[in-house]
Design an enzyme around this catalytic site. Structure first.
Site, PDB file in Angstrom:
ATOM      1  N   TRP A 160     -18.057  37.657  24.482  1.00 44.07           N
ATOM      2  CA  TRP A 160     -17.359  36.919  25.260  1.00 44.07           C
ATOM      3  C   TRP A 160     -18.038  36.991  26.537  1.00 44.07           C
ATOM      4  CZ3 TRP A 160     -15.068  32.756  26.449  1.00 44.07           C
ATOM      5  CH2 TRP A 160     -14.046  32.706  27.259  1.00 44.07           C
ATOM      6  N   GLY A 174      -7.384  31.862  27.972  1.00 46.55           N
ATOM      7  CA  GLY A 174      -7.045  30.706  27.206  1.00 46.55           C
ATOM      8  C   GLY A 174      -7.534  30.731  25.879  1.00 46.55           C
ATOM      9  N   LYS A 178      -0.537  37.219  22.310  1.00 46.06           N
ATOM     10  CA  LYS A 178      -1.060  36.254  21.426  1.00 46.06           C
ATOM     11  C   LYS A 178      -1.691  37.238  20.460  1.00 46.06           C
ATOM     12  CE  LYS A 178      -5.454  35.798  22.723  1.00 46.06           C
ATOM     13  NZ  LYS A 178      -6.680  35.680  21.771  1.00 46.06           N
ATOM     14  N   ASP A 180      -3.557  29.722  23.329  1.00 48.09           N
ATOM     15  CA  ASP A 180      -4.318  30.612  23.023  1.00 48.09           C
ATOM     16  C   ASP A 180      -3.344  31.013  21.623  1.00 48.09           C
ATOM     17  OD1 ASP A 180      -6.312  32.424  22.773  1.00 48.09           O
ATOM     18  OD2 ASP A 180      -5.680  33.598  24.680  1.00 48.09           O
ATOM     19  N   ARG A 210     -10.820  37.623  15.793  1.00 47.29           N
ATOM     20  CA  ARG A 210     -10.693  38.819  15.100  1.00 47.29           C
ATOM     21  C   ARG A 210      -9.418  39.688  14.861  1.00 47.29           C
ATOM     22  NH1 ARG A 210     -14.213  40.887  20.588  1.00 47.29           N
ATOM     23  NH2 ARG A 210     -16.020  39.504  20.287  1.00 47.29           N
ATOM     24  N   ASN A 211      -8.463  39.047  15.565  1.00 46.68           N
ATOM     25  CA  ASN A 211      -7.381  39.760  15.182  1.00 46.68           C
ATOM     26  C   ASN A 211      -6.468  38.876  14.056  1.00 46.68           C
ATOM     27  OD1 ASN A 211      -6.419  41.352  17.982  1.00 46.68           O
ATOM     28  ND2 ASN A 211      -7.472  39.556  18.530  1.00 46.68           N
ATOM     29  N   GLU A 224      -8.472  43.455  19.953  1.00 43.30           N
ATOM     30  CA  GLU A 224      -7.635  43.764  21.130  1.00 43.30           C
ATOM     31  C   GLU A 224      -6.057  44.275  20.704  1.00 43.30           C
ATOM     32  OE1 GLU A 224      -8.858  45.144  23.676  1.00 43.30           O
ATOM     33  OE2 GLU A 224     -10.518  43.914  24.573  1.00 43.30           O
TER      34      GLU A 224
END
Length: 337
Positions: A19, A141, A196, A249, A260-261, A286
């Site tokens: 990122w 976002g 999210k 998002d 990733r989540n 995260e």
């Protein structure tokens, strides 16, 4: 009256992950000079020598306007600083940079999460490290790093309490392919971005278990209701949650294996142990840390977060996925709103 923030030309990026690198690419595309700090020597060397972050964003060529270093002092001349370190390390990273940054340089929080130890939003953690007077904004976002870095069209929420600051940051970072939308709802932009990720893990579990698209839609919708309840309790504007940093998002993160989540949740749903999933990853999901932090914040604010609670139980308390799903579906019937 002239905008005191009108001429950001040198952008500092704290964090050499996917990122942070993507944001460096976006800033360079907007015509800015960019200095990126990476913790890893190999990342800085790869960007300097090959114009590519081979570890975290392979295959994406980077603009020569981006310089990379492991020296914190390299960001001293930046007039705007983007903090893209992992959420659970953001406070400590900001504290480490306090003596190296210009005292008047605004900071933009680009991490999504809630601090597990304190329950603080990222803005609260950064203010604790850099001081309450530092000008601050939130960037959040529906953006996958690789697509931003390649210059594919993206829109993102930019929240700043001071309208002049938001306008100046948008002018500095915005381009034909990276479009910031302005807001003054700093809390709302962060609640959406943190929650999210947790809902994406839940959606991934559902798909990994073969529960179907109805289940994914139910998780996304009821997860959105949890986001709204928590945001309201934090004093956020409900329309913020319907925008890019909330619903936007959520949709992106719950529907793509690029997330990733979501991909972590899908692997869990397929039966892989969490420790095995994390052992082979070089990136951070995260939502793993944000789930218990979200639940703790909900308890503190007396907000019911059943999906976040279920994800926390699976990730951190050894709960059986099948039993947890059964318990969620057995909750008493109630009004939707």
């Amino acid at each position: 009256m002239a905008n005191q923030f009108a001429k950001f030309q040198h952008i500092g990026i704290v964090g050499g992950g996917a990122w942070g690198t993507a944001l460096a690419a976006a800033a360079a595309s907007a015509g800015r000079e960019v200095s990126l700090w990476a913790r890893e020597e190999e990342v800085a060397a790869s960007i300097a020598a090959d114009r590519e972050n081979k570890r975290f964003l392979p295959g994406v060529p980077l603009d020569p306007a981006i310089s990379a270093s492991t020296d914190k002092a390299a960001l001293a001349a930046a007039d705007l600083v983007l903090l893209a370190a992992p959420a659970q390390h953001l406070r400590a990273t900001a504290r480490d940079f306090a003596e190296h940054l210009s005292p008047v340089a605004p900071v933009v929080v680009c991490a999504k999460g809630i601090e597990l130890e304190s329950g603080a939003l990222m803005s609260e953690a950064v203010r604790g490290a850099l001081g309450a007077d530092r000008p601050l904004a939130i960037l959040s976002g529906p953006t996958f790093a690789a697509e931003v870095a390649r210059g594919q069209p993206s829109a993102i929420a930019l929240a700043a309490e001071a309208p002049a600051l938001g306008e100046a940051i948008a002018s500095a970072l915005g381009s034909a392919t990276f479009r910031p939308y302005l807001s003054n709802d700093v809390a709302g932009a962060q609640i959406g971005g943190a929650a999210k990720n947790v809902m994406a893990i839940a959606a991934g579990i559902a798909i990994g278990r073969g529960l179907g698209e109805n289940a994914r839609a139910a998780i996304m919708t009821r997860g959105f209701a949890e986001m709204v309840r928590l945001a309201r309790a934090k004093g956020a504007k409900l329309e913020t949650l319907a925008g890019l940093s909330g619903l936007g998002d959520l949709v992106l993160t719950c529907t793509s294996l690029q997330s990733r989540n979501f991909s972590l949740g899908q692997a869990l749903g397929e039966g892989q142990p969490l420790c095995d999933i994390l052992a082979v990853r070089d990136s951070i999901a995260e939502g793993v840390a944000s789930a218990p932090a979200l639940v703790a914040l909900g308890e503190k604010l007396d907000v019911d977060l059943p999906i976040a609670g279920a994800v926390t139980d699976v990730l951190h308390h050894g709960a059986d996925i099948g039993d947890t799903i059964t318990a969620l579906m057995a909750r008493p019937f109630r009004s939707e709103f």
